[in-house]
Design an enzyme around this catalytic site. Structure first.
Site, short mmCIF file in Angstrom:
data_model
loop_
_atom_site.label_atom_id
_atom_site.label_comp_id
_atom_site.label_asym_id
_atom_site.label_seq_id
_atom_site.Cartn_x
_atom_site.Cartn_y
_atom_site.Cartn_z
N ARG A 44 0.92 -1.18 0.15
CA ARG A 44 -0.05 0.03 -0.02
C ARG A 44 0.83 1.12 0.03
O ARG A 44 1.98 1.00 0.11
CB ARG A 44 -1.11 -0.11 1.16
CG ARG A 44 -0.26 -0.57 2.41
CD ARG A 44 -0.86 0.23 3.66
NE ARG A 44 -0.50 1.54 3.85
CZ ARG A 44 0.64 2.27 3.82
NH1 ARG A 44 1.84 1.57 4.11
NH2 ARG A 44 0.82 3.52 3.93
N GLY A 45 0.22 2.21 -0.28
CA GLY A 45 0.92 3.81 -0.39
C GLY A 45 1.34 4.03 -1.95
O GLY A 45 1.73 3.00 -2.44
N ALA A 46 0.78 5.03 -2.52
CA ALA A 46 0.76 5.23 -4.02
C ALA A 46 2.03 4.91 -4.61
O ALA A 46 2.19 4.24 -5.26
CB ALA A 46 0.47 6.57 -4.12
N ARG A 91 -7.01 -0.88 -7.07
CA ARG A 91 -7.32 0.44 -6.51
C ARG A 91 -7.59 1.53 -7.32
O ARG A 91 -6.79 2.03 -8.01
CB ARG A 91 -6.07 0.74 -5.52
CG ARG A 91 -5.71 -0.27 -4.66
CD ARG A 91 -6.29 -0.46 -3.38
NE ARG A 91 -6.56 0.55 -2.38
CZ ARG A 91 -6.07 1.13 -1.55
NH1 ARG A 91 -4.82 0.55 -1.37
NH2 ARG A 91 -6.54 2.02 -0.80
N GLN A 201 -3.02 2.13 9.92
CA GLN A 201 -1.76 2.31 9.71
C GLN A 201 -0.91 3.08 10.09
O GLN A 201 0.46 2.75 10.36
CB GLN A 201 -1.73 2.82 7.91
CG GLN A 201 -2.70 1.86 6.98
CD GLN A 201 -4.06 1.98 6.82
OE1 GLN A 201 -4.55 2.62 7.77
NE2 GLN A 201 -4.51 2.13 5.71
N ASP A 242 -2.39 10.32 -2.40
CA ASP A 242 -2.62 9.21 -3.42
C ASP A 242 -2.95 9.76 -4.69
O ASP A 242 -2.71 9.10 -5.79
CB ASP A 242 -3.78 8.28 -2.76
CG ASP A 242 -3.18 7.49 -1.75
OD1 ASP A 242 -2.90 6.22 -2.01
OD2 ASP A 242 -3.03 7.79 -0.65
N ASN A 252 -6.16 11.65 0.07
CA ASN A 252 -5.21 10.97 0.90
C ASN A 252 -6.16 10.06 1.79
O ASN A 252 -7.18 10.13 1.68
CB ASN A 252 -4.24 11.89 1.77
CG ASN A 252 -3.21 11.23 2.37
OD1 ASN A 252 -2.42 10.29 1.69
ND2 ASN A 252 -2.97 11.31 3.84
#
Length: 353
Positions: A44-46, A91, A201, A242, A252
């Site tokens: 995860r995380g752009a 996503r 997170q 994001d 975000n």
């Protein structure tokens, strides 16, 4: 902990759904496994999603050659495009996913006159380049962000939301990269980390990262942020992103919008740290950003333990949009965009591209 790494034709992905209790890697040997890892937030995380997607496309290319060795370049490209469209569905909000896939598809298209084996070799090299670039981008962004914050000329107390660290990238992080740079210069007093409901997170990932680096961090629940701003001398808020629209509106992790409102009320500067690849200049404003809605059980349970009745109605958007008017500046790998709006962002991109 490496967020992900490419090893002998497979992608190893650190499963962030079981951190911090376990350090387990998922081995992805098929693009579908990469898609699933992205969908369940194992990765995860752009920026990290973009890198993972790039390697997913490499796995798809290798599988096409293995399963259909007589494919012509035209047939390969048609199938490769189709995989890209499917992988993009993992996503919808994080634009780096779409950016990385588009970059590899575009490269493959330019090599349409080459043998398929050459196309596959080229896209593998390009995926490795995307990962290496992300590391350098993180370092540059952290330097620019720290330089901007050092203008306050005192040890700083920072509040952050979600995880925009090494675990969200292939490098040292975006927001947490800036925090690491401040710490390295001896100018960080303390970080307050929102837990970040519903998937925690902030608690599970941000706090784990900062503690591992011996950076002073205090965990708070999301609904404590306002009181912490009022009583603990917060000097700045730094978050990741994001997707950033052409006018600076920023998507975000859910809760970021609320934090920006609190920061504005308390006169605290609110910063976004994000690579240029996170900007989506095709979207005029945040109203156009697609917002992913996720499984209701992420809210009805905490890590599998029920906290509400099974039939409880739930609204579970994964992201919200912070208006550009709440954002003091965006830290990028090419410099700082102050008072981000359509004019400033357009000018910045014109001068750096």
């Amino acid at each position: 902990m490496d967020t992900l790494y490419w090893q002998k034709g497979s992608l190893q992905v650190l499963d962030q759904t079981v951190l911090p209790e376990k350090e387990v890697y998922r081995t992805c040997t098929a693009w579908q496994e990469v898609r699933d890892a992205i969908a369940v937030l194992a990765v995860r995380g752009a920026p990290a999603i973009g890198v993972a997607a790039a390697y997913g496309m490499v796995l798809a290319g290798k599988a096409l050659v293995r399963e259909r060795p007589s494919l012509t370049a035209a047939e390969f490209l048609q199938a490769f495009h189709a995989v890209g469209k499917q992988l993009e569905q993992a996503r919808p909000t994080a634009v780096n996913l779409h950016w990385a896939i588009a970059r590899l598809v575009s490269m493959a298209d330019t090599l349409s006159a080459q043998p398929v084996s050459c196309i596959v070799a080229a896209i593998e090299t390009e995926a490795c380049r995307i990962q290496a670039e992300d590391l350098e981008i993180n370092r540059a962004m952290s330097r620019f962000g720290a330089e901007e914050l050092l203008k306050q000329d005192k040890p700083l107390t920072i509040l952050t939301h979600c995880n925009a660290g090494a675990l969200a990238t292939a490098g040292i992080g975006t927001a947490l990269g800036v925090i690491r740079a401040l710490h390295a210069k001896g100018r960080l007093l303390r970080v307050y980390a929102d837990e970040t409901r519903p998937l925690l997170q902030g608690a599970r990932l941000t706090v784990t990262e900062l503690m591992a680096d011996h950076i002073p961090v205090t965990l708070i629940t999301d609904n404590m942020a306002a009181w912490v701003m009022k009583t603990k001398g917060v000097d700045a808020v730094i978050v990741g992103a994001d997707r950033i629209a052409a006018n600076g509106d920023t998507a975000n992790k859910i809760g970021t919008y609320g934090v920006s409102i609190l920061a504005k009320e308390h006169g605290i500067p609110f910063y976004v740290a994000a690579p240029l690849s996170t900007f989506d200049l095709t979207l005029a404003s945040g109203a156009d950003i697609p917002i992913e809605e996720r499984n209701a059980d992420e809210v009805r349970t905490v890590r599998g333990t029920p906290i509400a009745l099974p039939a409880t109605a739930v609204f579970n958007p994964a992201f919200d949009v912070t208006p550009h008017t709440h954002i003091q500046a965006v830290f990028t790998e090419k410099g700082v965009i102050r008072t981000p709006d359509t004019a400033h962002i357009d000018s910045f991109f014109r001068s750096h591209h």
